[in-house]
Design an enzyme around this catalytic site. Structure first.
Site, PDB file in Angstrom:
ATOM      1  N   THR A  14      14.354   4.788  -9.673  1.00  0.00           N
ATOM      2  CA  THR A  14      13.855   4.792 -11.059  1.00  0.00           C
ATOM      3  C   THR A  14      12.657   3.853 -11.252  1.00  0.00           C
ATOM      4  OG1 THR A  14      15.518   3.123 -11.519  1.00  0.00           O
ATOM      5  CG2 THR A  14      16.082   5.391 -12.097  1.00  0.00           C
ATOM      6  N   GLY A  15      12.245   3.164 -10.202  1.00  0.00           N
ATOM      7  CA  GLY A  15      11.152   2.186 -10.330  1.00  0.00           C
ATOM      8  C   GLY A  15       9.780   2.822 -10.179  1.00  0.00           C
ATOM      9  N   ALA A  16       8.734   1.987 -10.344  1.00  0.00           N
ATOM     10  CA  ALA A  16       7.354   2.483 -10.240  1.00  0.00           C
ATOM     11  C   ALA A  16       7.112   3.113  -8.870  1.00  0.00           C
ATOM     12  CB  ALA A  16       6.378   1.333 -10.489  1.00  0.00           C
ATOM     13  N   VAL A  17       7.591   2.475  -7.803  1.00  0.00           N
ATOM     14  CA  VAL A  17       7.385   3.008  -6.455  1.00  0.00           C
ATOM     15  C   VAL A  17       8.334   4.179  -6.191  1.00  0.00           C
ATOM     16  CG1 VAL A  17       7.513   2.483  -3.986  1.00  0.00           C
ATOM     17  CG2 VAL A  17       6.564   0.786  -5.548  1.00  0.00           C
ATOM     18  N   ARG A  42      22.309  -0.121 -14.114  1.00  0.00           N
ATOM     19  CA  ARG A  42      21.558   0.111 -15.371  1.00  0.00           C
ATOM     20  C   ARG A  42      21.082   1.544 -15.507  1.00  0.00           C
ATOM     21  NH1 ARG A  42      19.729  -4.872 -13.637  1.00  0.00           N
ATOM     22  NH2 ARG A  42      18.129  -3.877 -12.374  1.00  0.00           N
ATOM     23  N   ARG A 102       9.537  -7.425   7.158  1.00  0.00           N
ATOM     24  CA  ARG A 102       8.198  -7.143   7.704  1.00  0.00           C
ATOM     25  C   ARG A 102       7.816  -8.018   8.890  1.00  0.00           C
ATOM     26  NH1 ARG A 102       5.318  -6.873   1.922  1.00  0.00           N
ATOM     27  NH2 ARG A 102       6.130  -4.846   1.272  1.00  0.00           N
ATOM     28  N   CYS A 131       1.060  -3.386  -0.055  1.00  0.00           N
ATOM     29  CA  CYS A 131       0.011  -2.422  -0.443  1.00  0.00           C
ATOM     30  C   CYS A 131      -1.405  -2.913  -0.131  1.00  0.00           C
ATOM     31  CB  CYS A 131       0.126  -2.091  -1.934  1.00  0.00           C
ATOM     32  SG  CYS A 131       0.438  -3.525  -2.965  1.00  0.00           S
ATOM     33  N   GLN A 158      -6.242  -6.534  -7.958  1.00  0.00           N
ATOM     34  CA  GLN A 158      -5.030  -5.714  -7.901  1.00  0.00           C
ATOM     35  C   GLN A 158      -4.555  -5.242  -9.277  1.00  0.00           C
ATOM     36  OE1 GLN A 158      -3.477  -8.336  -4.149  1.00  0.00           O
ATOM     37  NE2 GLN A 158      -1.920  -7.071  -5.100  1.00  0.00           N
ATOM     38  N   LYS A 222       1.077 -12.701   2.952  1.00  0.00           N
ATOM     39  CA  LYS A 222       1.502 -11.385   3.454  1.00  0.00           C
ATOM     40  C   LYS A 222       0.305 -10.666   4.067  1.00  0.00           C
ATOM     41  CE  LYS A 222       5.066 -10.693  -0.076  1.00  0.00           C
ATOM     42  NZ  LYS A 222       5.336 -10.069  -1.379  1.00  0.00           N
ATOM     43  N   HIS A 251      -5.656  -0.542  -6.348  1.00  0.00           N
ATOM     44  CA  HIS A 251      -6.104  -1.860  -5.895  1.00  0.00           C
ATOM     45  C   HIS A 251      -7.509  -1.734  -5.285  1.00  0.00           C
ATOM     46  CE1 HIS A 251      -2.245  -3.410  -6.741  1.00  0.00           C
ATOM     47  NE2 HIS A 251      -1.820  -3.762  -5.542  1.00  0.00           N
TER      48      HIS A 251
HETATM   49  P1  NAP Z   1      10.365  -1.651 -10.532  1.00  0.00           P
HETATM   50  O1  NAP Z   1       9.483  -0.671 -11.210  1.00  0.00           O
HETATM   51  O2  NAP Z   1      10.762  -2.879 -11.258  1.00  0.00           O
HETATM   52  O3  NAP Z   1      11.689  -0.880 -10.036  1.00  0.00           O
HETATM   53  C1  NAP Z   1      12.758  -1.539  -9.408  1.00  0.00           C
HETATM   54  C2  NAP Z   1      13.743  -0.515  -8.876  1.00  0.00           C
HETATM   55  O4  NAP Z   1      14.767  -1.199  -8.161  1.00  0.00           O
HETATM   56  C3  NAP Z   1      14.441   0.261 -10.001  1.00  0.00           C
HETATM   57  O5  NAP Z   1      14.706   1.569  -9.551  1.00  0.00           O
HETATM   58  C4  NAP Z   1      15.738  -0.518 -10.162  1.00  0.00           C
HETATM   59  O6  NAP Z   1      16.787   0.247 -10.709  1.00  0.00           O
HETATM   60  C5  NAP Z   1      16.036  -0.812  -8.693  1.00  0.00           C
HETATM   61  N1  NAP Z   1      17.042  -1.851  -8.572  1.00  0.00           N
HETATM   62  C6  NAP Z   1      17.054  -3.051  -9.175  1.00  0.00           C
HETATM   63  N2  NAP Z   1      18.218  -3.704  -8.879  1.00  0.00           N
HETATM   64  C7  NAP Z   1      18.919  -2.874  -8.059  1.00  0.00           C
HETATM   65  C8  NAP Z   1      20.197  -2.957  -7.448  1.00  0.00           C
HETATM   66  N3  NAP Z   1      20.993  -4.023  -7.617  1.00  0.00           N
HETATM   67  N4  NAP Z   1      20.622  -1.916  -6.703  1.00  0.00           N
HETATM   68  C9  NAP Z   1      19.843  -0.823  -6.551  1.00  0.00           C
HETATM   69  N5  NAP Z   1      18.630  -0.670  -7.132  1.00  0.00           N
HETATM   70  C10 NAP Z   1      18.180  -1.693  -7.879  1.00  0.00           C
HETATM   71  O7  NAP Z   1       9.712  -2.169  -9.173  1.00  0.00           O
HETATM   72  P2  NAP Z   1       8.730  -1.377  -8.164  1.00  0.00           P
HETATM   73  O8  NAP Z   1       7.340  -1.677  -8.518  1.00  0.00           O
HETATM   74  O9  NAP Z   1       9.173   0.036  -8.026  1.00  0.00           O
HETATM   75  O10 NAP Z   1       9.013  -2.183  -6.831  1.00  0.00           O
HETATM   76  C11 NAP Z   1      10.274  -2.232  -6.239  1.00  0.00           C
HETATM   77  C12 NAP Z   1      10.174  -3.008  -4.936  1.00  0.00           C
HETATM   78  O11 NAP Z   1       9.337  -2.287  -4.039  1.00  0.00           O
HETATM   79  C13 NAP Z   1       9.506  -4.380  -5.090  1.00  0.00           C
HETATM   80  O12 NAP Z   1      10.444  -5.380  -5.432  1.00  0.00           O
HETATM   81  C14 NAP Z   1       8.907  -4.587  -3.738  1.00  0.00           C
HETATM   82  O13 NAP Z   1       9.852  -5.166  -2.868  1.00  0.00           O
HETATM   83  C15 NAP Z   1       8.577  -3.186  -3.276  1.00  0.00           C
HETATM   84  N6  NAP Z   1       7.137  -2.905  -3.480  1.00  0.00           N
HETATM   85  C16 NAP Z   1       6.380  -2.827  -2.403  1.00  0.00           C
HETATM   86  C17 NAP Z   1       5.037  -2.619  -2.543  1.00  0.00           C
HETATM   87  C18 NAP Z   1       4.175  -2.616  -1.358  1.00  0.00           C
HETATM   88  O14 NAP Z   1       3.217  -3.324  -1.411  1.00  0.00           O
HETATM   89  N7  NAP Z   1       4.466  -1.865  -0.323  1.00  0.00           N
HETATM   90  C19 NAP Z   1       4.464  -2.455  -3.780  1.00  0.00           C
HETATM   91  C20 NAP Z   1       5.264  -2.518  -4.896  1.00  0.00           C
HETATM   92  C21 NAP Z   1       6.616  -2.752  -4.717  1.00  0.00           C
HETATM   93  P3  NAP Z   1      17.160   0.150 -12.286  1.00  0.00           P
HETATM   94  O15 NAP Z   1      16.352   1.231 -12.955  1.00  0.00           O
HETATM   95  O16 NAP Z   1      18.604   0.450 -12.305  1.00  0.00           O
HETATM   96  O17 NAP Z   1      16.816  -1.202 -12.761  1.00  0.00           O
HETATM   97  O1  3JN Z   2       1.722  -7.158  -6.723  1.00  0.00           O
HETATM   98  C1  3JN Z   2       1.323  -6.228  -6.027  1.00  0.00           C
HETATM   99  O2  3JN Z   2       0.274  -5.624  -6.266  1.00  0.00           O
HETATM  100  C2  3JN Z   2       2.114  -5.799  -4.852  1.00  0.00           C
HETATM  101  C3  3JN Z   2       3.499  -6.341  -4.925  1.00  0.00           C
HETATM  102  C4  3JN Z   2       4.390  -6.149  -3.996  1.00  0.00           C
HETATM  103  C5  3JN Z   2       5.705  -6.747  -4.088  1.00  0.00           C
HETATM  104  C6  3JN Z   2       6.245  -7.038  -5.329  1.00  0.00           C
HETATM  105  C7  3JN Z   2       7.494  -7.656  -5.411  1.00  0.00           C
HETATM  106  C8  3JN Z   2       8.189  -7.983  -4.269  1.00  0.00           C
HETATM  107  C9  3JN Z   2       6.417  -7.045  -2.931  1.00  0.00           C
HETATM  108  C10 3JN Z   2       5.854  -6.649  -1.606  1.00  0.00           C
HETATM  109  O3  3JN Z   2       5.920  -5.470  -1.291  1.00  0.00           O
HETATM  110  O4  3JN Z   2       5.368  -7.476  -0.851  1.00  0.00           O
HETATM  111  C11 3JN Z   2       7.643  -7.684  -3.022  1.00  0.00           C
HETATM  112  C12 3JN Z   2       8.418  -8.063  -1.812  1.00  0.00           C
HETATM  113  O5  3JN Z   2       9.152  -7.218  -1.330  1.00  0.00           O
HETATM  114  O6  3JN Z   2       8.301  -9.190  -1.386  1.00  0.00           O
END
Ligand code: NAP
Ligand code: 3JN
Length: 348
Positions: A14-17, A42, A102, A131, A158, A222, A251
């Protein structure tokens, strides 16, 4: 749902990613016989559309991974630490979008255009880089292969979507409040849960993630550490400054690089990048052609332009690199890894 293909789970659906992962799996027609969507309690019970069918989101639990072939994780590092081993124990291959694994030497950190072969070394978990790192190494790798690479200095610009769905709302609400002359209180950025929050609308914030003791932020570290690992260049000189802008998605990066070879001109770098995998060259100053985030949204490619030779250093070049941080920076790179696993017959 099809009767052949893989059982795929998306954690953080359900998150942005996660939302982009579901869309990308559909667009790429990834071979899926069953799709399991997982979130926290949730969002459990909400419904997502996939290939004209409705899939009910469930709360992630260890048993959610029974019979899963491929699990795409993007619910934060703590959730990956908690559930990725449970998924692997049950036979799944985990592609993890968080920073949890990672830098683990046992875990390949993969950008298919750069180091697809590293997938062969996996022990159940494969990490998707940050990213900002991904789009930079896609642009650097063809240059490294042709001319060698000595040094990289990057400044990022970003988008807020990198900080999640709540940060996108914060940018929109603040922008509206400022235009309407209403008061507002920053609540999320630069770092959710931190003591101080700053205005992001009509601003630029030189902090992404928390600070490390050396004065850099985690986002900057990172970029530095992941670049060295992906490119297999532990001695590469890398420095980074990461800045958040009031852009929703996409970005941008100003990258300075020094190559090994002497006497290389800009045209040689343009020619190289114009035929490189995953890159679209947009570089024609006379026609004001250069990459911009608003034009990169929704696309899987990395866009490169503004390539110039440094005026003092013969081996130095500058370039401007833009990509959709939720796609090549996250969802598309993860699905691309899954496609590579299928192609290399590493998943059955
Ligand atoms: P987001 O929009 O805040 O979404 C968070 C997601 O995680 C929601 O689906 C949420 O579900 C779920 N979640 C939270 N707590 C959980 C739990 N206890 N069990 C299962 N699911 C749970 O965040 P996002 O931007 O999608 O990013 C999520 C993660 O992806 C980040 O924290 C980061 O580690 C990673 N990320 C990586 C990159 C990259 O650079 N490769 C970029 C962005 C993010 P609910 O709807 O139930 O709250
Ligand atoms: O802020 C951004 O543009 C990228 C963010 C990535 C991010 C956000 C929360 C937690 C990460 C990531 O992928 O490095 C994390 C994390 O998993 O540490």
């Amino acid at each position: 749902m099809a009767t052949t293909g893989f059982h795929v789970a998306v954690v953080g659906a359900t998150g942005a990613v996660g939302q982009q992962m579901i869309r990308t799996l559909e667009e790429r027609n990834f071979p899926i016989r069953k799709l399991t969507l997982l979130s926290s309690s949730r969002s459990a019970g909400t419904v997502q559309k996939f290939r004209n069918e409705e899939v009910v989101v469930k709360e992630a639990k260890p048993e959610s991974f029974e019979n899963v072939d491929i699990a795409l994780f993007s619910a934060g590092g703590n959730i990956s630490k908690l559930f990725a081993p449970e998924a692997v124990k049950r036979g799944a291959i985990v592609i993890d979008n968080t920073s949890a694994y990672r830098m683990d030497p046992e875990v390949p950190l993969v950008v298919p255009e750069v180091n697809e072969e590293d997938l062969k070394l996996h022990n159940g978990i494969i990490a998707n880089p940050n990213c900002s790192t991904i789009q930079m190494v896609v642009a650097l790798e063809p240059i490294r292969q042709a001319f060698g690479l000595k040094k990289v200095i990057v400044s990022t610009y970003q988008a807020v979507s990198g900080a999640g769905a709540a940060a996108i709302e914060e940018l929109k609400n603040q922008t509206r409040s400022i235009i309407e002359n209403e008061g507002f209180k920053p609540k999320i950025l630069p770092v959710k849960g931190d003591e101080k929050h700053y205005q992001i609308a009509f601003n630029a914030v030189p902090q992404i993630d928390k600070f490390v003791e050396n004065g850099y932020t985690f986002e900057e570290m990172k970029m530095i550490n992941e670049t060295k690992k992906i490119m297999h260049m532990p001695d590469l000189k890398v420095a980074a400054t990461c800045v958040r802008l009031p852009v929703e998605t996409g970005h941008s990066e100003s990258v300075y690089l020094e190559i090994e070879k002497e006497g290389i001109d800009v045209e040689s770098i343009r020619t190289l990048l114009s035929s490189a995998d995953g890159i679209v060259l947009q570089d024609n100053p006379k026609e004001q052609l250069y990459p911009m985030p608003a034009h990169a949204v929704g696309k899987n490619d990395v866009f490169v332009g503004r390539i110039r030779k440094d005026l003092d250093e013969d081996k130095g070049f500058h370039m401007w690199v833009v990509s959709d941080n939720l796609l090549k920076g996250a969802a598309w790179n993860s699905v691309q890894i899954a496609e590579s696993l299928v192609k290399l017959e590493l998943v059955k």
